[in-house]
Structure formats: C-alpha cells, structure tokens
Design a protein around this motif. Structure first.
Motif, PDB file in Angstrom:
ATOM      1  N   VAL A  41      25.742  27.191  10.907  1.00 11.24           N
ATOM      2  CA  VAL A  41      26.103  28.204  11.888  1.00 11.24           C
ATOM      3  C   VAL A  41      27.583  28.047  12.214  1.00 11.24           C
ATOM      4  CG1 VAL A  41      25.672  29.098  14.216  1.00 11.24           C
ATOM      5  CG2 VAL A  41      23.794  28.114  12.909  1.00 11.24           C
ATOM      6  N   ASP A  42      28.292  29.163  12.200  1.00 12.75           N
ATOM      7  CA  ASP A  42      29.674  29.187  12.662  1.00 12.75           C
ATOM      8  C   ASP A  42      29.681  29.923  13.993  1.00 12.75           C
ATOM      9  OD1 ASP A  42      30.723  27.889  10.420  1.00 12.75           O
ATOM     10  OD2 ASP A  42      30.896  29.758   9.312  1.00 12.75           O
ATOM     11  N   VAL A  43      30.259  29.300  14.996  1.00 10.46           N
ATOM     12  CA  VAL A  43      30.252  29.847  16.342  1.00 10.46           C
ATOM     13  C   VAL A  43      31.692  30.100  16.766  1.00 10.46           C
ATOM     14  CG1 VAL A  43      29.568  29.427  18.729  1.00 10.46           C
ATOM     15  CG2 VAL A  43      28.154  28.541  16.861  1.00 10.46           C
ATOM     16  N   SER A  44      31.988  31.347  17.123  1.00 11.97           N
ATOM     17  CA  SER A  44      33.341  31.680  17.562  1.00 11.97           C
ATOM     18  C   SER A  44      33.484  31.446  19.064  1.00 11.97           C
ATOM     19  CB  SER A  44      33.663  33.140  17.220  1.00 11.97           C
ATOM     20  OG  SER A  44      32.800  33.997  17.934  1.00 11.97           O
ATOM     21  N   SER A  45      34.706  31.483  19.536  1.00 10.15           N
ATOM     22  CA  SER A  45      34.955  31.217  20.956  1.00 10.15           C
ATOM     23  C   SER A  45      34.387  32.306  21.860  1.00 10.15           C
ATOM     24  CB  SER A  45      36.454  31.057  21.210  1.00 10.15           C
ATOM     25  OG  SER A  45      37.139  32.247  20.844  1.00 10.15           O
ATOM     26  N   ASN A  46      34.099  33.483  21.308  1.00 10.12           N
ATOM     27  CA  ASN A  46      33.555  34.546  22.162  1.00 10.12           C
ATOM     28  C   ASN A  46      32.097  34.315  22.548  1.00 10.12           C
ATOM     29  OD1 ASN A  46      32.083  35.298  19.920  1.00 10.12           O
ATOM     30  ND2 ASN A  46      33.189  37.209  19.582  1.00 10.12           N
ATOM     31  N   ILE A  47      31.491  33.234  22.059  1.00  6.72           N
ATOM     32  CA  ILE A  47      30.117  32.901  22.451  1.00  6.72           C
ATOM     33  C   ILE A  47      30.026  32.612  23.949  1.00  6.72           C
ATOM     34  CG2 ILE A  47      30.298  30.420  22.028  1.00  6.72           C
ATOM     35  CD1 ILE A  47      27.421  30.463  21.033  1.00  6.72           C
ATOM     36  N   LEU A  48      31.126  32.199  24.547  1.00  6.46           N
ATOM     37  CA  LEU A  48      31.107  31.763  25.936  1.00  6.46           C
ATOM     38  C   LEU A  48      30.934  32.900  26.936  1.00  6.46           C
ATOM     39  CD1 LEU A  48      33.862  29.012  25.821  1.00  6.46           C
ATOM     40  CD2 LEU A  48      31.398  28.756  25.603  1.00  6.46           C
ATOM     41  N   ASN A  49      31.382  34.103  26.606  1.00  5.94           N
ATOM     42  CA  ASN A  49      31.241  35.251  27.521  1.00  5.94           C
ATOM     43  C   ASN A  49      31.655  34.901  28.942  1.00  5.94           C
ATOM     44  OD1 ASN A  49      30.353  37.160  25.699  1.00  5.94           O
ATOM     45  ND2 ASN A  49      28.209  36.626  25.954  1.00  5.94           N
ATOM     46  N   VAL A  50      32.890  34.498  29.134  1.00  2.00           N
ATOM     47  CA  VAL A  50      33.375  34.161  30.475  1.00  2.00           C
ATOM     48  C   VAL A  50      34.289  35.263  30.986  1.00  2.00           C
ATOM     49  CG1 VAL A  50      33.199  31.669  30.233  1.00  2.00           C
ATOM     50  CG2 VAL A  50      35.284  32.796  29.560  1.00  2.00           C
ATOM     51  N   ASP A  51      34.311  35.415  32.301  1.00  2.00           N
ATOM     52  CA  ASP A  51      35.229  36.352  32.936  1.00  2.00           C
ATOM     53  C   ASP A  51      36.572  35.635  33.049  1.00  2.00           C
ATOM     54  OD1 ASP A  51      36.651  38.144  34.455  1.00  2.00           O
ATOM     55  OD2 ASP A  51      35.169  38.270  36.078  1.00  2.00           O
ATOM     56  N   LYS A  52      37.484  35.962  32.159  1.00  2.00           N
ATOM     57  CA  LYS A  52      38.769  35.250  32.090  1.00  2.00           C
ATOM     58  C   LYS A  52      39.592  35.407  33.358  1.00  2.00           C
ATOM     59  CE  LYS A  52      38.786  35.291  27.112  1.00  2.00           C
ATOM     60  NZ  LYS A  52      39.307  35.815  25.880  1.00  2.00           N
ATOM     61  N   ALA A  53      39.347  36.464  34.109  1.00  2.00           N
ATOM     62  CA  ALA A  53      40.079  36.677  35.361  1.00  2.00           C
ATOM     63  C   ALA A  53      39.704  35.623  36.405  1.00  2.00           C
ATOM     64  CB  ALA A  53      39.801  38.075  35.897  1.00  2.00           C
ATOM     65  N   LYS A  54      38.520  35.032  36.267  1.00  2.00           N
ATOM     66  CA  LYS A  54      38.052  34.042  37.246  1.00  2.00           C
ATOM     67  C   LYS A  54      38.405  32.611  36.858  1.00  2.00           C
ATOM     68  CE  LYS A  54      34.214  36.797  38.963  1.00  2.00           C
ATOM     69  NZ  LYS A  54      32.764  36.883  39.132  1.00  2.00           N
ATOM     70  N   LEU A  55      39.093  32.435  35.743  1.00  2.00           N
ATOM     71  CA  LEU A  55      39.448  31.090  35.282  1.00  2.00           C
ATOM     72  C   LEU A  55      40.771  30.637  35.867  1.00  2.00           C
ATOM     73  CD1 LEU A  55      38.546  31.327  31.475  1.00  2.00           C
ATOM     74  CD2 LEU A  55      37.149  30.382  33.323  1.00  2.00           C
ATOM     75  N   SER A 163      29.879  29.914  31.978  1.00  2.00           N
ATOM     76  CA  SER A 163      29.748  30.934  30.939  1.00  2.00           C
ATOM     77  C   SER A 163      28.333  31.496  30.853  1.00  2.00           C
ATOM     78  CB  SER A 163      30.156  30.358  29.584  1.00  2.00           C
ATOM     79  OG  SER A 163      29.223  29.407  29.156  1.00  2.00           O
ATOM     80  N   ASN A 164      28.266  32.643  30.264  1.00  2.23           N
ATOM     81  CA  ASN A 164      26.993  33.293  29.960  1.00  2.23           C
ATOM     82  C   ASN A 164      26.890  33.288  28.435  1.00  2.23           C
ATOM     83  OD1 ASN A 164      24.665  34.790  29.974  1.00  2.23           O
ATOM     84  ND2 ASN A 164      25.700  36.734  30.373  1.00  2.23           N
ATOM     85  N   ILE A 165      26.422  32.185  27.871  1.00  4.17           N
ATOM     86  CA  ILE A 165      26.471  31.964  26.419  1.00  4.17           C
ATOM     87  C   ILE A 165      25.680  33.024  25.668  1.00  4.17           C
ATOM     88  CG2 ILE A 165      25.819  30.370  24.573  1.00  4.17           C
ATOM     89  CD1 ILE A 165      26.552  28.089  26.417  1.00  4.17           C
ATOM     90  N   ASN A 166      26.318  33.565  24.632  1.00  2.00           N
ATOM     91  CA  ASN A 166      25.699  34.554  23.753  1.00  2.00           C
ATOM     92  C   ASN A 166      24.810  33.809  22.762  1.00  2.00           C
ATOM     93  OD1 ASN A 166      25.041  36.443  21.831  1.00  2.00           O
ATOM     94  ND2 ASN A 166      27.150  37.098  21.445  1.00  2.00           N
ATOM     95  N   MET A 167      23.515  33.800  23.013  1.00  4.49           N
ATOM     96  CA  MET A 167      22.569  33.018  22.215  1.00  4.49           C
ATOM     97  C   MET A 167      22.336  33.575  20.811  1.00  4.49           C
ATOM     98  SD  MET A 167      22.062  30.498  24.133  1.00  4.49           S
ATOM     99  CE  MET A 167      20.720  29.623  23.381  1.00  4.49           C
ATOM    100  N   ASP A 168      22.752  34.814  20.543  1.00  6.36           N
ATOM    101  CA  ASP A 168      22.549  35.400  19.211  1.00  6.36           C
ATOM    102  C   ASP A 168      23.209  34.561  18.123  1.00  6.36           C
ATOM    103  OD1 ASP A 168      21.064  37.469  20.236  1.00  6.36           O
ATOM    104  OD2 ASP A 168      22.740  38.893  20.290  1.00  6.36           O
ATOM    105  N   GLN A 169      24.368  33.978  18.426  1.00  6.65           N
ATOM    106  CA  GLN A 169      25.063  33.172  17.432  1.00  6.65           C
ATOM    107  C   GLN A 169      24.319  31.878  17.126  1.00  6.65           C
ATOM    108  OE1 GLN A 169      29.340  32.726  17.610  1.00  6.65           O
ATOM    109  NE2 GLN A 169      29.501  34.411  19.060  1.00  6.65           N
ATOM    110  N   LEU A 170      23.444  31.450  18.015  1.00  3.76           N
ATOM    111  CA  LEU A 170      22.744  30.179  17.840  1.00  3.76           C
ATOM    112  C   LEU A 170      21.316  30.339  17.315  1.00  3.76           C
ATOM    113  CD1 LEU A 170      23.949  28.388  21.077  1.00  3.76           C
ATOM    114  CD2 LEU A 170      24.864  28.160  18.764  1.00  3.76           C
ATOM    115  N   LYS A 171      20.873  31.559  17.074  1.00  2.00           N
ATOM    116  CA  LYS A 171      19.490  31.787  16.624  1.00  2.00           C
ATOM    117  C   LYS A 171      19.089  30.968  15.402  1.00  2.00           C
ATOM    118  CE  LYS A 171      18.115  36.002  18.744  1.00  2.00           C
ATOM    119  NZ  LYS A 171      17.708  37.342  18.711  1.00  2.00           N
ATOM    120  N   PRO A 172      19.940  30.812  14.391  1.00  2.00           N
ATOM    121  CA  PRO A 172      19.514  30.011  13.232  1.00  2.00           C
ATOM    122  C   PRO A 172      19.124  28.576  13.589  1.00  2.00           C
ATOM    123  CG  PRO A 172      21.459  31.285  12.678  1.00  2.00           C
ATOM    124  CD  PRO A 172      21.231  31.439  14.159  1.00  2.00           C
ATOM    125  N   LEU A 173      19.662  28.032  14.666  1.00  2.00           N
ATOM    126  CA  LEU A 173      19.348  26.652  15.046  1.00  2.00           C
ATOM    127  C   LEU A 173      17.959  26.516  15.660  1.00  2.00           C
ATOM    128  CD1 LEU A 173      22.745  25.447  16.498  1.00  2.00           C
ATOM    129  CD2 LEU A 173      21.758  24.920  14.270  1.00  2.00           C
TER     130      LEU A 173
END
Length: 178
Positions: A41-55, A163-173
């Motif tokens: 599985v390759d996981v990109s940084s967009n898996i985190l789904n964070v509101d960058k304005a709140k960081l 973060s609100n992790i995008n679980m679709d990228q992790l489905k193969p695991l």
C-alpha cells in the motif's frame, strides 16, 4: 577521438556505479509488492484530511515535511511459515546496513518492532518501522519526506490525532488483520 573515448568510459563507469546490486528496502518493496503473500500500500499525505487552517505553524511545517508512506506486509499462515522466516530474515539483513540508524527496538524473540531512520538528525529522508509477529506476519513501513526531523515526527503524531483519516487508502491492509 580521445574526448569521445573518455566520455564513453565515464558514462559506462557512472552506469556501473548507479547499478548498485546491494539490497535496499526500495528494491525489496518493488520485488515483492506483487507476490501473493504480500500486501503493498502506498499512502499519500492527503490521507490525513486535516483542516490546515486550524494547524499551528509548527504543525504545518511538520505536515509539509511528510511526503508519503509505503507499506509492505507479509501475511503469515500455517502453510507459509518457511517463506515467512526467509522474508523476515531478508528485511532484517537490509536493516543492518549502517545507513539505517536504529532509534528504538521493542519485543523479543520472533515478535517485536524496530524504528530506524536514514539521513542525519536534522535532515531525515525516511523513517522505517519494522514490526513482526509470527502468527500474523510482518510489516515494513517507510515514511518518506523532505527535511524531516524528530521534532517534525512528534508534531506529526499530534496532527494525526486531529485528523479524519481517509480509510480507503488502507483497505488492502484489512486482509492482514482478518
């Protein structure tokens, strides 16, 4: 004529040098990602789904240093224990290369985990997590980025909590957990 011969020799030398035959995690991932007992599985940084304005500025910097994660897992079964041992030994041998500096090791015997990194304390190119359990198999996680440092990694952990992790990228695991 001499210039052409010299240029050809230089190109041949550079080609030989770049064709490094030593094992590496990257080569291991490529060679095994399509094999039946492995899950890649390759996981990109967009898996985190964070509101960058709140960081915070520190969290934003940590997030920018993170590029992607490559995960390769071997699912152990009763029928493939010999292959499990062989593959686990290969990964352990790769991680003994001096370029992988071990930060931490936990567990004992056949079960455990280690965290290593490649680079310098202030410019880490990759973190490597290797976890193994005889009943389940093993997983190798490569966290890749630019200008990562230990503070960025710790800060990134706090970003993970928000973060609100995008679980679709992790489905193969999920196959590994079953």
């Amino acid at each position: 004529m001499k210039t052409r011969v010299f240029t050809s020799a230089l190109i041949a030398l550079l080609t030989l040098i770049s064709c490094n035959s030593e094992p590496s995690l990257q080569k291991y991932f490529v060679e095994n990602s399509e094999k039946k007992d492995f899950i890649a599985v390759d996981v990109s940084s967009n898996i985190l789904n964070v509101d960058k304005a709140k960081l915070s500025a520190e969290q934003t910097e940590a997030l920018k240093s993170f590029d992607k994660m490559n995960i390769l897992a071997f699912k152990a079964t009763d029928k493939n224990q010999a292959e499990f041992e062989t593959e686990r030994t290969k990964v352990k041998a790769i991680l003994k290369d001096p370029k992988y500096q071990q930060l931490m090791k936990v567990g004992s015997g056949k079960d455990g985990a280690s965290i290593s990194y490649v680079g310098t304390d202030e410019n880490i190119e990759e973190f490597v997590v290797f976890a193994t359990r005889k009943e389940n198999g093993f997983a190798v996680v490569r966290v890749l980025g630019k200008n990562m440092n230990p503070n960025n990694i710790m800060t990134l952990m706090s970003v993970l909590q928000k973060s609100n992790i995008n679980m679709d990228q992790l489905k193969p695991l999920q196959q590994l957990i079953k």
